[in-house]
Design a protein around this motif. Structure first.
Motif, PDB file in Angstrom:
ATOM      1  N   LYS A 252       0.824  -1.212   0.000  1.00 43.11           N
ATOM      2  CA  LYS A 252       0.000   0.000   0.000  1.00 43.11           C
ATOM      3  C   LYS A 252       0.855   1.258   0.000  1.00 43.11           C
ATOM      4  O   LYS A 252       1.985   1.259   0.481  1.00 43.11           O
ATOM      5  CB  LYS A 252      -0.928   0.015   1.227  1.00 43.11           C
TER       6      LYS A 252
ATOM      7  N   LYS B 270     -11.058   3.285  -4.715  1.00 41.34           N
ATOM      8  CA  LYS B 270     -10.506   3.165  -3.360  1.00 41.34           C
ATOM      9  C   LYS B 270     -10.085   4.528  -2.813  1.00 41.34           C
ATOM     10  O   LYS B 270     -10.201   4.775  -1.612  1.00 41.34           O
ATOM     11  CB  LYS B 270      -9.341   2.181  -3.336  1.00 41.34           C
TER      12      LYS B 270
ATOM     13  N   PRO C 259      -3.268   4.396   2.639  1.00 37.95           N
ATOM     14  CA  PRO C 259      -3.177   2.951   2.842  1.00 37.95           C
ATOM     15  C   PRO C 259      -4.304   2.111   2.239  1.00 37.95           C
ATOM     16  O   PRO C 259      -4.257   0.894   2.329  1.00 37.95           O
ATOM     17  CB  PRO C 259      -3.150   2.819   4.369  1.00 37.95           C
ATOM     18  N   SER C 260      -5.255   2.734   1.586  1.00 39.27           N
ATOM     19  CA  SER C 260      -6.313   1.946   0.949  1.00 39.27           C
ATOM     20  C   SER C 260      -5.967   1.570  -0.484  1.00 39.27           C
ATOM     21  O   SER C 260      -6.663   0.773  -1.102  1.00 39.27           O
ATOM     22  CB  SER C 260      -7.633   2.728   0.967  1.00 39.27           C
TER      23      SER C 260
ATOM     24  N   SER D 260      -3.047   0.304  -3.430  1.00 37.86           N
ATOM     25  CA  SER D 260      -1.761  -0.369  -3.637  1.00 37.86           C
ATOM     26  C   SER D 260      -0.923   0.361  -4.682  1.00 37.86           C
ATOM     27  O   SER D 260      -1.437   1.167  -5.473  1.00 37.86           O
ATOM     28  CB  SER D 260      -1.983  -1.814  -4.092  1.00 37.86           C
TER      29      SER D 260
END
Length: 169
Positions: free
Chosen positions: A23, A104, A28-29, A31
């Protein structure tokens, strides 16, 4: 010789699966694959080589990203060494972000980079909360070099948006 190519492809496929779990340390959501940062993954002898593209030159998270990529790929069967290099060419552009990555980002509360509308000659930024494009830039400089602060006039919420990086210039 053919078995080596098949094994190399299997290692690359497994590496790509593992890279999906690496990530962005600031978001952090999403990649590094979804951000479109991975230019290539190859196997030479027993070395796995990853060429990544920085979203912004001088990004302070690059050392963390490199370390996380190396840790995710170490220990792959048939690999003795993992090399991660950041390349400047081709330059990363925000259109490399996958559709899944864009979704995301929205779920995380960050508007994905705006899409350039050729016919209108302008960018449109949609609010990640309500989807309206009735938004305005509050501050070009956000908490990181790749984000700005915007305000949605429809739902009255401030939000962050990834800044567009294009090769149109």
């Amino acid at each position: 010789m053919k078995a080596v190519n098949i094994m190399g492809k299997q290692i690359v496929d497994l590496a790509m699966e593992r890279l999906q779990e690496v990530k962005d340390p600031e978001i952090p959501s999403v990649s590094v694959l979804e951000l479109g940062m991975i230019q290539s993954v190859s196997v030479t002898e027993r070395t796995l080589c990853v060429q990544a593209l920085p979203t912004f030159v001088g990004c302070p998270a690059l050392d963390f990203i490199k370390k996380n990529i190396q840790e995710a790929l170490e220990g792959l069967s048939g690999i003795d060494e993992v090399k991660v290099e950041f390349a400047q060419h081709p330059p990363w552009t925000s259109d490399r972000i996958s559709e899944e990555g864009r979704e995301k980002l929205k779920e995380f509360g960050i508007a994905p980079p705006p899409v350039f509308h050729e016919g209108e000659g302008m960018w449109a930024v949609e609010c990640p909360y309500c989807g309206s494009d009735y938004t305005t830039v509050e501050n070009l400089f956000g908490p990181t070099a790749c984000r700005s602060i915007l305000y949605c006039k429809a739902c009255k919420n401030p939000f962050e948006a990834m800044r567009p990086v294009s090769d149109l210039m």
